[in-house]
Design an enzyme around this catalytic site. Structure first.
Site, PDB file in Angstrom:
ATOM      1  N   GLU A 164       2.522   6.588  20.096  1.00 52.84           N
ATOM      2  CA  GLU A 164       1.741   5.388  19.777  1.00 52.84           C
ATOM      3  C   GLU A 164       2.597   4.138  19.955  1.00 52.84           C
ATOM      4  O   GLU A 164       3.678   4.033  19.383  1.00 52.84           O
ATOM      5  CB  GLU A 164       1.254   5.518  18.327  1.00 52.84           C
ATOM      6  CG  GLU A 164       0.415   4.354  17.860  1.00 52.84           C
ATOM      7  CD  GLU A 164      -0.213   4.607  16.486  1.00 52.84           C
ATOM      8  OE1 GLU A 164      -0.479   5.781  16.133  1.00 52.84           O
ATOM      9  OE2 GLU A 164      -0.412   3.624  15.760  1.00 52.84           O
ATOM     10  N   ASP A 193      -9.629   0.680   5.551  1.00 47.75           N
ATOM     11  CA  ASP A 193      -9.595   2.123   5.769  1.00 47.75           C
ATOM     12  C   ASP A 193     -11.039   2.589   5.937  1.00 47.75           C
ATOM     13  O   ASP A 193     -11.971   1.814   5.727  1.00 47.75           O
ATOM     14  CB  ASP A 193      -8.961   2.818   4.559  1.00 47.75           C
ATOM     15  CG  ASP A 193      -7.457   2.560   4.467  1.00 47.75           C
ATOM     16  OD1 ASP A 193      -6.826   2.372   5.526  1.00 47.75           O
ATOM     17  OD2 ASP A 193      -6.927   2.540   3.343  1.00 47.75           O
ATOM     18  N   ARG A 224       7.605   6.741  -5.617  1.00 43.93           N
ATOM     19  CA  ARG A 224       7.437   7.749  -6.669  1.00 43.93           C
ATOM     20  C   ARG A 224       8.744   8.401  -7.057  1.00 43.93           C
ATOM     21  O   ARG A 224       9.543   8.710  -6.191  1.00 43.93           O
ATOM     22  CB  ARG A 224       6.548   8.896  -6.163  1.00 43.93           C
ATOM     23  CG  ARG A 224       5.168   8.537  -5.848  1.00 43.93           C
ATOM     24  CD  ARG A 224       4.339   9.821  -5.741  1.00 43.93           C
ATOM     25  NE  ARG A 224       3.060   9.485  -5.151  1.00 43.93           N
ATOM     26  CZ  ARG A 224       2.690   9.823  -3.934  1.00 43.93           C
ATOM     27  NH1 ARG A 224       3.478  10.573  -3.184  1.00 43.93           N
ATOM     28  NH2 ARG A 224       1.520   9.452  -3.477  1.00 43.93           N
ATOM     29  N   ARG A 238       5.129   5.966  16.436  1.00 40.67           N
ATOM     30  CA  ARG A 238       5.024   7.330  15.906  1.00 40.67           C
ATOM     31  C   ARG A 238       4.514   8.284  16.962  1.00 40.67           C
ATOM     32  O   ARG A 238       3.995   7.860  17.989  1.00 40.67           O
ATOM     33  CB  ARG A 238       4.127   7.377  14.658  1.00 40.67           C
ATOM     34  CG  ARG A 238       2.805   6.691  14.805  1.00 40.67           C
ATOM     35  CD  ARG A 238       2.108   6.548  13.429  1.00 40.67           C
ATOM     36  NE  ARG A 238       1.000   5.619  13.530  1.00 40.67           N
ATOM     37  CZ  ARG A 238       0.311   5.135  12.517  1.00 40.67           C
ATOM     38  NH1 ARG A 238       0.607   5.500  11.278  1.00 40.67           N
ATOM     39  NH2 ARG A 238      -0.671   4.295  12.699  1.00 40.67           N
ATOM     40  N   ARG A 269       0.809  -1.214   0.000  1.00 38.53           N
ATOM     41  CA  ARG A 269       0.000   0.000   0.000  1.00 38.53           C
ATOM     42  C   ARG A 269       0.846   1.270   0.000  1.00 38.53           C
ATOM     43  O   ARG A 269       0.341   2.364  -0.169  1.00 38.53           O
ATOM     44  CB  ARG A 269      -0.989  -0.017   1.171  1.00 38.53           C
ATOM     45  CG  ARG A 269      -0.453   0.395   2.515  1.00 38.53           C
ATOM     46  CD  ARG A 269      -1.482   0.159   3.598  1.00 38.53           C
ATOM     47  NE  ARG A 269      -1.635   1.325   4.465  1.00 38.53           N
ATOM     48  CZ  ARG A 269      -2.794   1.794   4.865  1.00 38.53           C
ATOM     49  NH1 ARG A 269      -3.902   1.227   4.502  1.00 38.53           N
ATOM     50  NH2 ARG A 269      -2.850   2.833   5.652  1.00 38.53           N
ATOM     51  N   TYR A 274      -8.369  -5.494   7.305  1.00 42.06           N
ATOM     52  CA  TYR A 274      -7.721  -4.204   7.521  1.00 42.06           C
ATOM     53  C   TYR A 274      -8.370  -3.169   6.582  1.00 42.06           C
ATOM     54  O   TYR A 274      -7.940  -2.989   5.460  1.00 42.06           O
ATOM     55  CB  TYR A 274      -6.233  -4.391   7.225  1.00 42.06           C
ATOM     56  CG  TYR A 274      -5.305  -3.214   7.453  1.00 42.06           C
ATOM     57  CD1 TYR A 274      -5.760  -1.987   7.895  1.00 42.06           C
ATOM     58  CD2 TYR A 274      -3.945  -3.349   7.227  1.00 42.06           C
ATOM     59  CE1 TYR A 274      -4.889  -0.934   8.109  1.00 42.06           C
ATOM     60  CE2 TYR A 274      -3.059  -2.313   7.438  1.00 42.06           C
ATOM     61  CZ  TYR A 274      -3.540  -1.111   7.874  1.00 42.06           C
ATOM     62  OH  TYR A 274      -2.660  -0.074   8.066  1.00 42.06           O
ATOM     63  N   ARG A 297      -3.674  -6.827  16.545  1.00 37.45           N
ATOM     64  CA  ARG A 297      -2.707  -5.916  17.141  1.00 37.45           C
ATOM     65  C   ARG A 297      -3.497  -4.788  17.771  1.00 37.45           C
ATOM     66  O   ARG A 297      -4.550  -4.367  17.262  1.00 37.45           O
ATOM     67  CB  ARG A 297      -1.756  -5.335  16.088  1.00 37.45           C
ATOM     68  CG  ARG A 297      -0.810  -6.346  15.518  1.00 37.45           C
ATOM     69  CD  ARG A 297       0.167  -6.884  16.519  1.00 37.45           C
ATOM     70  NE  ARG A 297       1.205  -5.915  16.872  1.00 37.45           N
ATOM     71  CZ  ARG A 297       2.079  -6.134  17.857  1.00 37.45           C
ATOM     72  NH1 ARG A 297       2.010  -7.225  18.598  1.00 37.45           N
ATOM     73  NH2 ARG A 297       3.018  -5.237  18.105  1.00 37.45           N
TER      74      ARG A 297
HETATM   75  N1  UDP Z   1       5.665   1.397   6.848  1.00 38.33           N
HETATM   76  C1  UDP Z   1       7.027   1.419   7.065  1.00 38.33           C
HETATM   77  N2  UDP Z   1       7.630   2.569   7.518  1.00 38.33           N
HETATM   78  C2  UDP Z   1       6.916   3.688   7.775  1.00 38.33           C
HETATM   79  C3  UDP Z   1       5.526   3.677   7.525  1.00 38.33           C
HETATM   80  C4  UDP Z   1       4.933   2.511   7.078  1.00 38.33           C
HETATM   81  O1  UDP Z   1       7.699   0.427   6.873  1.00 38.33           O
HETATM   82  O2  UDP Z   1       7.527   4.687   8.200  1.00 38.33           O
HETATM   83  C5  UDP Z   1       5.046   0.134   6.375  1.00 38.33           C
HETATM   84  C6  UDP Z   1       4.828  -0.828   7.515  1.00 38.33           C
HETATM   85  O3  UDP Z   1       5.085  -2.135   7.021  1.00 38.33           O
HETATM   86  C7  UDP Z   1       3.370  -0.672   7.831  1.00 38.33           C
HETATM   87  C8  UDP Z   1       2.764  -0.362   6.477  1.00 38.33           C
HETATM   88  O4  UDP Z   1       3.783   0.357   5.804  1.00 38.33           O
HETATM   89  O5  UDP Z   1       2.836  -1.825   8.429  1.00 38.33           O
HETATM   90  C9  UDP Z   1       1.485   0.456   6.535  1.00 38.33           C
HETATM   91  O6  UDP Z   1       1.742   1.558   7.348  1.00 38.33           O
HETATM   92  P1  UDP Z   1       0.724   2.720   7.630  1.00 38.33           P
HETATM   93  O7  UDP Z   1       1.402   3.655   8.545  1.00 38.33           O
HETATM   94  O8  UDP Z   1       0.214   3.208   6.335  1.00 38.33           O
HETATM   95  O9  UDP Z   1      -0.438   1.965   8.373  1.00 38.33           O
HETATM   96  P2  UDP Z   1      -1.596   2.574   9.279  1.00 38.33           P
HETATM   97  O10 UDP Z   1      -1.256   2.106  10.636  1.00 38.33           O
HETATM   98  O11 UDP Z   1      -1.519   4.056   9.156  1.00 38.33           O
HETATM   99  O12 UDP Z   1      -2.855   1.987   8.765  1.00 38.33           O
END
Ligand code: UDP
Length: 385
Positions: free
Chosen positions: A315, A372, A185, A289, A181, A370, A258
């Site tokens: 978090e 959105d 780019r 984060r 996902r 999962y 999780r």
């Molecule tokens: N991801 C990563 N580094 C980052 C942000 C995301 O490797 O800094 C990867 C990680 O595998 C994660 C996936 O992208 O499980 C989806 O992350 P995202 O933050 O989009 O998930 P959210 O928790 O926001 O749904």
């Protein structure tokens, strides 16, 4: 008809609230219940120090579906917030996300798409050749997927630590699709999502939920499983949005989730980190984060920076245990197989004598998926068409 309600909606989150709204608009009698003391499920916001705090984690609405966007905006106008997280990496430097020309410049000093492409090819080569020599054609796990997608440096600095913290599992034990996902780019574009529309409800997510649930009967602090015998007979159809394993009394064992928990703090500064989302991608930092909530709203309300305080949430990601709020389904093969068993039970529930469904299962927990936010709204809109 003997029942007092057409629908008993179990769970006042986005799925339940959207369902109730559309059913109510069609003249159906709805009762929404939720075990929590508030509506909104995980998009609920709590006002702290005059700031809307995303209590269950950052939610950014994004979609390319105009109908979905128009629908949510008809309930409450959205701002045009664009998610562009920044990552603090193990090397101590800041990087833009998602992976784009800014990231590649920060990582390797490459200045043009051609230079970046050459570097990416070099970075991927090793992984691709190793897989070829082992006769692997498709990446078998998240690590292989990441190395093929983006190569070693970015995997080590920006993916491995974050992902293993978030999921509590090795990247080699995680499915490849989690990482698909994330866009890659060759432009200087830090927008995390590829969608046509993106934003946050002006005034916060509670306005969206309150708007959806306007004129609908809601009972809070009401756990369906504590009152099932009284509740089941009062409605023709139950719309269940809770965990599917709980519905069937964990007959095949519990599914894994999780959970995220937050350490929320008010700080005496108008601007702590200059961005809503800063990821900490090192395994040595215990949180994944830090969210600084006021930035979600600042775009159309610059006065939020006049607030001398700010609210941040660190978090943390942990394995779900009974009694915790489940957040993310763990879609590995063990859980997927177990979910299939529950799905078969769900499909075997007989319909009402008039042919209407007795139970509708919907949303992230009931479908163990999962999701959105936007696809949830899309799904409910479609159901009512
Ligand atoms: N991801 C990563 N580094 C980052 C942000 C995301 O490797 O800094 C990867 C990680 O595998 C994660 C996936 O992208 O499980 C989806 O992350 P995202 O933050 O989009 O998930 P959210 O928790 O926001 O749904």
């Amino acid at each position: 008809m003997a029942e007092k309600y057409d629908y008993l909606i179990v769970g006042a989150g986005l799925y339940g609230a959207t369902f109730a709204h559309l059913a109510h608009r069609r003249g159906k009698r709805c009762l929404v219940i939720d075990k929590r003391p508030h509506t909104g499920g995980n998009i609920y916001c709590e006002e702290i120090a005059g700031i809307n705090v995303h209590k269950y984690g950052a939610h950014i609405f994004h979609t390319s579906d105009k109908e979905v966007w128009d629908f949510v905006n008809s309930i409450v106008p959205f701002n045009r917030y664009t998610n562009s997280p920044v990552a603090v990496a193990p090397d101590g430097k800041l990087y833009n996300l998602p992976f784009n020309m800014n990231t590649f410049y920060q990582m390797w000093g490459v200045k043009t798409p051609a230079e970046a492409q050459a570097k990416l090819d070099e970075q991927r080569r090793e992984a691709v050749e190793k897989m070829k020599s082992e006769g692997i054609t498709e990446p078998r796990n998240l690590e292989e997927q990441a190395l093929m997608l983006i190569g070693t440096d970015i995997y080590e600095q920006l993916i491995k630590g974050y992902t293993e913290k978030q999921w509590g599992r090795k990247c080699t034990d995680l499915p490849a699709d989690i990482i698909r996902r994330l866009p890659v780019r060759l432009t200087f574009d830090n927008n995390y999502f590829n969608d046509a529309y993106q934003g946050i409800p002006i005034g916060g997510y509670n306005r969206l939920i309150d708007g959806l649930l306007e004129d609908i009967e809601v009972r809070l602090n009401c756990d369906y499983f504590d009152h099932r015998a009284e509740l089941d007979p009062i409605a023709r159809t139950i719309v269940y949005t809770g965990p599917i394993d709980r519905y069937f009394d964990y007959k095949f064992g519990s599914l894994e989730y999780r959970t995220v928990s937050f350490e929320t703090e008010i700080l005496p500064t108008p601007n702590y980190q200059g961005n809503a989302v800063v990821n900490y991608t090192s395994a040595d930092v215990p949180y994944t984060r830090i969210i600084e909530h006021k930035h979600f709203e600042a775009l159309l309300q610059p006065e939020v920076y006049a607030n001398p305080q700010t609210v941040i949430s660190r978090e943390y990601s942990t394995e779900w245990r009974p009694g915790m709020e489940p957040f993310y389904p763990v879609t590995d093969s063990k859980n997927t197989t177990r979910y299939t068993q529950y799905r078969d039970l769900r499909e075997a529930i007989p319909a009402n004598p008039d042919g209407s469904p007795r139970v509708i299962f919907g949303g992230r927990l009931a479908e163990y998926k999962y999701y959105d936010m936007a696809p949830i709204v899309a799904q409910v809109l479609k159901m009512f068409k």
